[in-house]
Design a protein around this motif. Structure first.
Motif, PDB file in Angstrom:
ATOM      1  N   MET A 134      56.848  50.779  77.361  1.00  0.00           N
ATOM      2  CA  MET A 134      56.367  51.191  78.747  1.00  0.00           C
ATOM      3  C   MET A 134      56.394  52.273  79.572  1.00  0.00           C
ATOM      4  N   SER A 135      57.329  53.169  79.634  1.00  0.00           N
ATOM      5  CA  SER A 135      57.481  54.447  79.942  1.00  0.00           C
ATOM      6  C   SER A 135      56.581  55.255  79.997  1.00  0.00           C
ATOM      7  N   GLU A 136      56.660  56.379  80.577  1.00  0.00           N
ATOM      8  CA  GLU A 136      55.451  57.395  80.053  1.00  0.00           C
ATOM      9  C   GLU A 136      56.165  58.416  80.516  1.00  0.00           C
ATOM     10  N   PRO A 137      56.133  59.508  80.262  1.00  0.00           N
ATOM     11  CA  PRO A 137      56.272  61.079  80.379  1.00  0.00           C
ATOM     12  C   PRO A 137      56.313  61.241  82.461  1.00  0.00           C
ATOM     13  N   GLU A 138      55.099  60.447  82.819  1.00  0.00           N
ATOM     14  CA  GLU A 138      55.233  60.363  84.307  1.00  0.00           C
ATOM     15  C   GLU A 138      54.789  59.080  85.308  1.00  0.00           C
ATOM     16  N   SER A 139      54.864  58.321  84.178  1.00  0.00           N
ATOM     17  CA  SER A 139      55.329  55.848  84.571  1.00  0.00           C
ATOM     18  C   SER A 139      56.719  56.049  83.923  1.00  0.00           C
ATOM     19  N   GLY A 140      57.422  56.012  84.703  1.00  0.00           N
ATOM     20  CA  GLY A 140      59.078  55.178  84.474  1.00  0.00           C
ATOM     21  C   GLY A 140      58.656  53.941  85.562  1.00  0.00           C
ATOM     22  N   SER A 141      59.335  53.862  86.369  1.00  0.00           N
ATOM     23  CA  SER A 141      59.341  52.217  87.743  1.00  0.00           C
ATOM     24  C   SER A 141      57.998  52.088  87.490  1.00  0.00           C
ATOM     25  N   ASP A 142      56.489  52.873  87.777  1.00  0.00           N
ATOM     26  CA  ASP A 142      55.278  52.596  88.776  1.00  0.00           C
ATOM     27  C   ASP A 142      54.466  52.725  87.028  1.00  0.00           C
ATOM     28  N   LEU A 143      54.939  51.536  86.635  1.00  0.00           N
ATOM     29  CA  LEU A 143      54.417  50.876  85.042  1.00  0.00           C
ATOM     30  C   LEU A 143      52.311  51.418  85.395  1.00  0.00           C
ATOM     31  N   ALA A 144      51.629  51.440  87.039  1.00  0.00           N
ATOM     32  CA  ALA A 144      50.426  51.211  87.491  1.00  0.00           C
ATOM     33  C   ALA A 144      50.254  52.286  86.804  1.00  0.00           C
ATOM     34  N   SER A 145      51.056  53.561  86.889  1.00  0.00           N
ATOM     35  CA  SER A 145      50.013  55.019  86.298  1.00  0.00           C
ATOM     36  C   SER A 145      50.036  55.218  85.310  1.00  0.00           C
ATOM     37  N   VAL A 146      50.178  54.435  83.878  1.00  0.00           N
ATOM     38  CA  VAL A 146      50.405  54.553  82.092  1.00  0.00           C
ATOM     39  C   VAL A 146      49.254  55.343  81.932  1.00  0.00           C
ATOM     40  N   GLN A 147      49.618  55.808  81.659  1.00  0.00           N
ATOM     41  CA  GLN A 147      48.145  57.017  80.587  1.00  0.00           C
ATOM     42  C   GLN A 147      47.778  56.901  79.443  1.00  0.00           C
ATOM     43  N   THR A 148      48.754  56.566  78.941  1.00  0.00           N
ATOM     44  CA  THR A 148      47.663  55.202  77.623  1.00  0.00           C
ATOM     45  C   THR A 148      46.811  54.859  77.348  1.00  0.00           C
ATOM     46  N   ARG A 149      45.586  55.134  76.433  1.00  0.00           N
ATOM     47  CA  ARG A 149      43.882  55.161  76.819  1.00  0.00           C
ATOM     48  C   ARG A 149      44.415  53.605  75.452  1.00  0.00           C
ATOM     49  N   ALA A 150      43.555  52.794  75.721  1.00  0.00           N
ATOM     50  CA  ALA A 150      42.821  51.906  73.657  1.00  0.00           C
ATOM     51  C   ALA A 150      41.634  51.826  74.675  1.00  0.00           C
ATOM     52  N   ARG A 151      40.910  52.087  73.829  1.00  0.00           N
ATOM     53  CA  ARG A 151      39.333  52.364  73.195  1.00  0.00           C
ATOM     54  C   ARG A 151      38.955  50.959  72.757  1.00  0.00           C
ATOM     55  N   GLN A 152      37.979  49.900  72.458  1.00  0.00           N
ATOM     56  CA  GLN A 152      37.579  48.911  71.598  1.00  0.00           C
ATOM     57  C   GLN A 152      36.914  50.060  70.302  1.00  0.00           C
ATOM     58  N   VAL A 153      36.814  49.008  69.087  1.00  0.00           N
ATOM     59  CA  VAL A 153      36.708  49.864  67.875  1.00  0.00           C
ATOM     60  C   VAL A 153      36.187  48.341  67.465  1.00  0.00           C
ATOM     61  N   GLY A 370      63.969  49.823  84.474  1.00  0.00           N
ATOM     62  CA  GLY A 370      63.461  49.247  86.799  1.00  0.00           C
ATOM     63  C   GLY A 370      64.374  50.296  87.441  1.00  0.00           C
ATOM     64  N   THR A 371      64.287  51.431  88.563  1.00  0.00           N
ATOM     65  CA  THR A 371      65.256  51.806  88.967  1.00  0.00           C
ATOM     66  C   THR A 371      65.904  50.468  90.564  1.00  0.00           C
ATOM     67  N   ASN A 372      67.011  50.938  90.760  1.00  0.00           N
ATOM     68  CA  ASN A 372      67.814  50.187  91.861  1.00  0.00           C
ATOM     69  C   ASN A 372      66.754  50.178  92.309  1.00  0.00           C
ATOM     70  N   GLU A 373      66.344  51.778  93.421  1.00  0.00           N
ATOM     71  CA  GLU A 373      65.819  51.523  94.465  1.00  0.00           C
ATOM     72  C   GLU A 373      64.435  51.013  94.338  1.00  0.00           C
ATOM     73  N   ILE A 374      63.514  50.690  93.665  1.00  0.00           N
ATOM     74  CA  ILE A 374      62.182  49.988  93.014  1.00  0.00           C
ATOM     75  C   ILE A 374      62.787  48.852  93.452  1.00  0.00           C
ATOM     76  N   LEU A 375      64.049  48.446  92.864  1.00  0.00           N
ATOM     77  CA  LEU A 375      64.671  47.066  93.254  1.00  0.00           C
ATOM     78  C   LEU A 375      64.799  46.593  94.323  1.00  0.00           C
ATOM     79  N   ARG A 376      64.974  47.074  95.146  1.00  0.00           N
ATOM     80  CA  ARG A 376      66.245  46.865  95.954  1.00  0.00           C
ATOM     81  C   ARG A 376      63.857  46.541  97.340  1.00  0.00           C
ATOM     82  N   GLY A 377      63.152  46.963  96.754  1.00  0.00           N
ATOM     83  CA  GLY A 377      62.109  46.960  97.397  1.00  0.00           C
ATOM     84  C   GLY A 377      61.713  45.206  96.640  1.00  0.00           C
ATOM     85  N   VAL A 378      61.670  45.209  95.765  1.00  0.00           N
ATOM     86  CA  VAL A 378      61.777  43.561  95.008  1.00  0.00           C
ATOM     87  C   VAL A 378      62.441  42.409  95.589  1.00  0.00           C
ATOM     88  N   ILE A 379      64.322  42.850  96.231  1.00  0.00           N
ATOM     89  CA  ILE A 379      64.433  42.311  96.929  1.00  0.00           C
ATOM     90  C   ILE A 379      63.864  41.618  97.777  1.00  0.00           C
TER      91      ILE A 379
END
Length: 386
Positions: A134-153, A370-379
């Protein structure tokens, strides 16, 4: 299915209590035989495939997997009792942890019949180990920002990207990779994400170590360079990756590993205090009280999972409070050692080594899952506060 903010209290059945005692006796015998040395944070840092197979032979891996897929059809509460005993003694369980905790439930919920019959029996037997991509160098708790791409073949998909902090990737057989299969929609950044079961031995996969300060290796960076994944290894539906990932989080965030990572250190410190200063106050009692409360909250979440109810908010609460407490235990014992409160204990070197290991691992407790800062928002959102 209902959503539960405050899970009802759960009491273990006699059957589950008996199971717990069986596991405890087995672990005592293993420690006495020198099978392993109790340690801290072992669900992440202590990989022992042979020990995992021992557990599997006793039916203690893949416990909640249905019998038709090679599992044992037991309850989440039974599994909770087993995992709690394993963590409390500091057993080397990293080899099965991700597969048992997250992969198996995800396959049962979203996997095809082919995927279930291919992977689940091997997980239950302790023969297949997994990671999470899941995590990437620029995408930790914000998984919506993942940069890994999958193209259909033809016949599948080609993945390009980097995953980081992937525990056990250098030992694992496969992982679930979260990748973007559609352009980012500014109005819904969580759309267009999908999950793939990736063979970590496939062409184009490169695994590089991320070495910890103490020289140990359990984290890795995984580079995916035009890695082909066949259509039958897509997990669930294309474009539904975010929904699938979030459905896994109650399993990832609520278990005993979120508050027992440093329990072996607390147990060792209590033993040392009784040996050196019997009958005096140690200040460790507050940690016992906190862990007792966290045990009850966590097992109640397990009860919700067993009932098929949602417990995302309570799971996030376990993670926030539990991982903070794990670090507090490390800090308390480190202070006691520095103040000379445990001088005179028979094996001060072993206690110091255990403490040092816990202190080094502490920064990760509140980050992973998920960082505790992010999870406090979830709570806050779960309680209707924002």
């Amino acid at each position: 299915m209902t959503t539960t903010l405050v899970p009802p209290l759960v009491t273990e059945s006699e059957q589950t209590r008996e199971l717990r005692l069986q596991v405890r006796a087995f672990l005592r015998a293993e420690v006495d035989a020198g099978s392993f040395t109790p340690w801290v944070d072992t669900w992440l840092t202590r990989w022992d495939a042979a020990f995992t197979r021992k557990l599997a032979e006793r039916g203690w891996v893949g416990m909640t997997v249905p019998v038709e897929y090679g599992g044992h059809g037991r309850t989440f509460l039974d599994r909770f009792a087993v995992t709690e005993e394993l963590l409390a003694v500091g057993a080397p369980v990293a080899a099965q942890w991700v597969a048992d905790r997250q992969i198996a439930p995800s396959l049962l919920r979203f996997g095809t019949e082919h995927q279930k019959r291919t992977f689940l029996p091997r997980i239950v037997a302790g023969e297949m180990c997994w990671g999470i991509g899941m995590s990437e160098p620029e995408s930790g708790s914000d998984l919506a920002s993942v940069q890994t791409r999958a193209r259909q073949v033809d016949g599948g998909w080609v993945l390009q990207g980097r995953k980081t902090w992937t525990s056990g990737a250098h030992e694992a057989d496969a992982f679930f990779a979260l990748a973007r299969t559609a352009p980012v929609d500014p109005g819904n950044r969580h759309a267009g994400l999908s999950q793939f079961a990736v063979d970590l031995h496939a062409d184009g996969v490169t695994i590089e170590p991320i070495v910890a300060m103490n020289g140990s290796r359990h984290f890795n960076e995984v580079l995916l360079d035009d890695v082909f994944v066949p259509d039958d290894m897509v997990l669930g539906e294309i474009g539904q990756g975010w929904h699938q990932v979030t459905s896994e989080l109650a399993f990832e965030r609520s278990g005993p590993e979120r508050f027992l990572s440093t329990y072996p250190l607390l147990d060792a410190a209590l033993t040392a205090h009784r040996e050196t200063r019997p009958g005096t106050s140690s200040g460790l009692g507050r940690h016992i009280a906190r862990l007792t409360a966290l045990h009850q909250l966590s097992i109640s979440v397990a009860g919700c999972l067993q009932a098929g109810d949602q417990a995302d908010t309570a799971a996030a609460l376990v993670k926030v409070l539990g991982t903070t407490e794990e670090g507090d235990i490390a800090d308390t014992v480190e202070r006691m050692l520095a103040d000379g409160e445990l001088d005179g204990v028979a094996d001060l070197g072993a206690l110091t080594a255990l403490t040092d290991a816990a202190v080094l691992q502490r920064p990760g407790f509140t980050l992973r899952g998920g960082t505790n800062e992010i999870l406090r928002g979830v709570i806050a959102r779960g309680l209707g506060l924002r």
